[in-house]
Scaffold this motif. Structure first.
Motif, PDB file in Angstrom:
ATOM      1  N   HIS A  30       0.042   3.174  -3.124  1.00  0.00           N
ATOM      2  CA  HIS A  30      -1.414   3.310  -3.087  1.00  0.00           C
ATOM      3  C   HIS A  30      -2.079   2.754  -4.352  1.00  0.00           C
ATOM      4  O   HIS A  30      -2.925   3.395  -4.966  1.00  0.00           O
ATOM      5  CB  HIS A  30      -1.805   4.782  -2.865  1.00  0.00           C
ATOM      6  N   HIS A  50      -2.099  11.280   7.169  1.00  0.00           N
ATOM      7  CA  HIS A  50      -3.500  11.636   7.454  1.00  0.00           C
ATOM      8  C   HIS A  50      -4.159  10.499   8.215  1.00  0.00           C
ATOM      9  O   HIS A  50      -3.542   9.457   8.442  1.00  0.00           O
ATOM     10  CB  HIS A  50      -4.242  11.996   6.169  1.00  0.00           C
ATOM     11  N   ASP A  89      -1.735  10.669   0.371  1.00  0.00           N
ATOM     12  CA  ASP A  89      -2.876  10.562  -0.548  1.00  0.00           C
ATOM     13  C   ASP A  89      -3.195  11.971  -1.011  1.00  0.00           C
ATOM     14  O   ASP A  89      -3.517  12.840  -0.202  1.00  0.00           O
ATOM     15  CB  ASP A  89      -4.107  10.014   0.192  1.00  0.00           C
ATOM     16  N   ASP A 133      -6.339   3.171   6.200  1.00  0.00           N
ATOM     17  CA  ASP A 133      -5.325   2.523   5.366  1.00  0.00           C
ATOM     18  C   ASP A 133      -3.966   3.237   5.440  1.00  0.00           C
ATOM     19  O   ASP A 133      -3.067   2.965   4.631  1.00  0.00           O
ATOM     20  CB  ASP A 133      -5.804   2.391   3.908  1.00  0.00           C
ATOM     21  N   HIS A 134      -3.822   4.115   6.456  1.00  0.00           N
ATOM     22  CA  HIS A 134      -2.529   4.785   6.698  1.00  0.00           C
ATOM     23  C   HIS A 134      -2.124   4.726   8.169  1.00  0.00           C
ATOM     24  O   HIS A 134      -0.977   5.010   8.500  1.00  0.00           O
ATOM     25  CB  HIS A 134      -2.578   6.240   6.206  1.00  0.00           C
ATOM     26  N   HIS A 183       0.848  -1.205   0.000  1.00  0.00           N
ATOM     27  CA  HIS A 183       0.000   0.000   0.000  1.00  0.00           C
ATOM     28  C   HIS A 183       0.881   1.253   0.000  1.00  0.00           C
ATOM     29  O   HIS A 183       1.624   1.457  -0.965  1.00  0.00           O
ATOM     30  CB  HIS A 183      -0.992  -0.044   1.161  1.00  0.00           C
TER      31      HIS A 183
HETATM   32 MN    MN Z   1      -5.415   5.966   1.406  1.00  0.00          MN
END
Ligand code: MN
Ligand code: NI
Length: 227
Positions: free
Chosen positions: A191, A50, A141, A54-55, A9
């Motif tokens: 990503h 952020h 992102d 998913d981070h 990711h």
């Molecule tokens: Mn993301």
């Protein structure tokens, strides 16, 4: 010297002049990263762009085990402080701070930043990291935006980590423009492929970059390179 290892990711572990800096850890929920031994990752710093799941998914566990300093925007840092993470450093857009691996600037990103429980995660960002071994841009992102030109004006960017999965962020076409804006020819893709929404044709993306005189590096999960 800068080493980096890709954990899927947008997760990268940098080793910068001996200091380990982990970006946006999302490993245990990632089906594609099942082989990664999360327990073996012991960073000195965790940088988070952020608040999205998913981070941040593995921030708590890795921070607790390693004692790493969490660096993110004020709201994300405060949220983790409430969960007991004590070694933190809050930043906000436009601010820079020198750590022992380099000088970090928290820069704009166009995106959103809600935390996993719905709490406000401030505004999303990216990082420019100026080290003795060169300066790089970790975009987080983001959409393509003209503010990226300011990064190109201020810094001599050696390489940039850019989202290329499209749908939620830039795709390859905009990432190529973003590389022009920040002034680098070397893009490290992130990503993409983790979820069906962001599956991409990697060979086609590499070809597109090549036609624009850029190099797009697509790393295998677990792969380590030196830059
Ligand atoms: Mn993301
Ligand atoms: Ni996001």
């Amino acid at each position: 010297m800068i080493d980096l290892t890709y954990y899927g990711h947008s997760t990268f572990l940098f080793v910068i002049d001996g200091k380990k800096v982990l970006f946006d850890p999302f490993i245990t929920p990632n089906e594609l990263a099942k082989k990664v031994d999360v327990k073996a990752i012991k960073p000195d710093y965790i940088l988070v762009t952020h608040g999205h799941e998913d981070h941040v998914a593995d921030v708590q566990a890795i921070a607790e085990k390693s004692g790493a300093m969490l660096v993110s925007n004020f709201e994300v840092v405060s949220w983790f402080q409430e969960k007991g993470i004590e070694n933190v450093h809050p930043m906000n857009h436009g601010g820079s701070k020198t750590f022992d691996f380099g000088k970090v600037k928290y820069v704009n990103a166009i995106h959103s930043s809600t935390l996993p429980d719905g709490a406000g995660g401030g505004n999303p960002g990216g990082f420019v990291v100026k080290t003795k071994s060169g300066t790089f841009y970790y975009a987080g992102d983001t959409a393509l935006n003209y503010d990226m030109k300011l990064i190109g004006e201020e810094f001599d960017i050696k390489f940039a980590l850019m989202p290329i999965g499209d749908n939620f962020t830039m795709g390859i076409d905009d990432a190529i423009k973003a590389a022009d804006f920040v002034g680098t020819n070397l893009i490290i893709g992130m990503h993409y492929d983790t979820f069906p929404y962001i599956e991409i044709d990697k060979e086609a993306a590499i070809d597109k970059a090549k036609k624009a005189d850029k190099e797009l590096k697509i790393l295998k999960i677990g792969e380590k390179i030196t830059l």
